[in-house]
Enzyme design. Sequence first.
Site, PDB file in Angstrom:
ATOM      1  CG  ASN A 199      -1.928  -1.018   0.981  1.00 20.07           C
ATOM      2  OD1 ASN A 199      -2.077  -1.772   0.083  1.00 20.07           O
ATOM      3  ND2 ASN A 199      -2.767  -1.194   2.202  1.00 20.07           N
ATOM      4  CG  HIS A 255     -20.508  38.350 -28.868  1.00 16.21           C
ATOM      5  ND1 HIS A 255     -21.281  37.616 -27.754  1.00 16.21           N
ATOM      6  CD2 HIS A 255     -20.213  39.532 -28.430  1.00 16.21           C
ATOM      7  CE1 HIS A 255     -21.131  38.362 -26.864  1.00 16.21           C
ATOM      8  NE2 HIS A 255     -20.806  39.607 -27.106  1.00 16.21           N
ATOM      9  CB  SER A 269      -8.881  15.359 -49.354  1.00 20.28           C
ATOM     10  OG  SER A 269     -10.136  14.770 -49.701  1.00 20.28           O
ATOM     11  CE  LYS A 325     -10.694  20.294 -47.767  1.00 20.91           C
ATOM     12  NZ  LYS A 325     -11.607  19.266 -47.230  1.00 20.91           N
ATOM     13  CG  ASN A 369      -7.955  18.451 -44.437  1.00 21.50           C
ATOM     14  OD1 ASN A 369      -8.343  19.299 -45.371  1.00 21.50           O
ATOM     15  ND2 ASN A 369      -7.975  17.340 -45.227  1.00 21.50           N
ATOM     16  CD  GLU A 384      -9.615  19.453 -38.828  1.00 19.98           C
ATOM     17  OE1 GLU A 384      -9.532  17.968 -38.888  1.00 19.98           O
ATOM     18  OE2 GLU A 384     -10.049  20.283 -39.620  1.00 19.98           O
ATOM     19  CE1 TYR A 408      -4.336   0.732  -2.694  1.00 22.71           C
ATOM     20  CE2 TYR A 408      -5.187  -1.214  -2.347  1.00 22.71           C
ATOM     21  CZ  TYR A 408      -4.506  -0.315  -3.269  1.00 22.71           C
ATOM     22  OH  TYR A 408      -4.543  -0.711  -4.461  1.00 22.71           O
ATOM     23  CE  LYS A 430      -0.491   1.968  -9.549  1.00 22.35           C
ATOM     24  NZ  LYS A 430      -1.812   2.360  -8.744  1.00 22.35           N
TER      25      LYS A 430
END
Length: 459
Positions: A110, A156, A277, A283, A285, A290, A317, A325
């Site tokens: 312990n 905003h 892509s 593309k 990205n 992300e 304990y 863990k």
Amino acid sequence: MAQLWGGRFTKQTDQMVYDFNASIRFDKRLLQQDIEGSIAHVVMLEKQGILTCEEKDAIVKGLTEIREEVEAGRLDISTQYEDVHSFVEATLIDRIGDAGKKMHTGRSRNDQVALDMKLYVRGEVLAIQEELKELLTTLLHLMEDNLETYMPGFTHLQKAQPTTLAHHMGAYFEMFKRDAQRLQDIYRRMNYCPLGAGAFAGTTYPLDRTYTASLLGFEGPTLNSMDSVSDRDYVIEFLSALSTIMMHLSRFSEEIIIWNSNEYRFVEVDDAFSTGSSIMPQKKNPDIAELVRGKTGRVYGALVSILTTMKGLPLAYNKDMQEDKEVTFDAIDTVKDCLRLFDGMLSTMKFNHEIMEKSAMKGFTNATDAADYLVGKGVPFRDAHGIIGQLVLHCLDKGCAIDELSIEELQKISPVFEADVYDAISLKTCVEKRLTTGGPGRQAMLDAIEMQKAYLNTL
């Protein structure tokens, strides 16, 4: 089944129960800490006359060899053992005989596992603090290099007032600075040694817990043996701090994703930190941003998991605590990876200064300053606010910025306007006159940069 207990049992543990109970597949990560703690323990036992010098030397030599062989790949941590502690002890006994059986004197699994986890987390607090220092250094360089990179500031998600990229980066510097300070607080609070607490009620052996604590770099021993083995507050605090780091990274990632879009084009993420892509050849990205944003939930989950595990546990304990863990290890790995990759992405990112400045000019970010200009000419602020509102409507109809209107057009809306209005509402003026502490003005930013440099030198 290799285990350190069983004397009072009359039959073997069911294999499924044994596998469910065992932790070696993940707690083998604590080998270094387990051996470090055991060495300190036996050194103390010899000092107290509980072990002979010869026994202590044999144990220390055997433990050191086990650690070196595992690190070199010459010794595997076998899953036939219940946990890393039984692996180390059984391997030691196989090698040095009866002296190895004395290593566990005055100690329970312990307090042993409580020590191992605390040593591990303590080391990771320092490691993540170093990762934060690297990111803070990158942010500081961006601040220094972009004192006159004008851009819109937002509220905003709408353009509000002009600022600079230096000022914007400075906001994130403050966030990650607080993260580093939280880690320092956690380190200080957790840095007390539970070894010697036994199962939960101490031991009858004359242990010198203060000496053991000093050998392991702790401030001192914990002061209640029951709390020593049942405390996981430091894990919860650490996971909370990691969750906050990820929240900050996620906010930053969100902005980069927006800024990287075709509609904004404020930034271009380096090819090394982008993907394409499988079907759309045009593309590029921002996958790293992300993924960082997405992995934030994973770290939050670790925090919620340990909070839920601990919420109903009586003292002292309980086996439930073994659940601390895996989630902690995963959260640590995730945060380290995210910090390193995000720092690499940020340090190689191209900022499109001209586009950012044009965006600020077209977004009426100088409207507040235009109102302040009228106030300076004697117009009451509420009246000035209404005049500039009319001016913005007129510009929207014409599809232009305030400072693109002629003086005649301005004076049709308010005769108070004079030729000096153009200088008063230029982006440079709007930013530079904001010199209060924490503002985006050049001198205010230079002062902030000097203070942040001084802070970095303390890490």
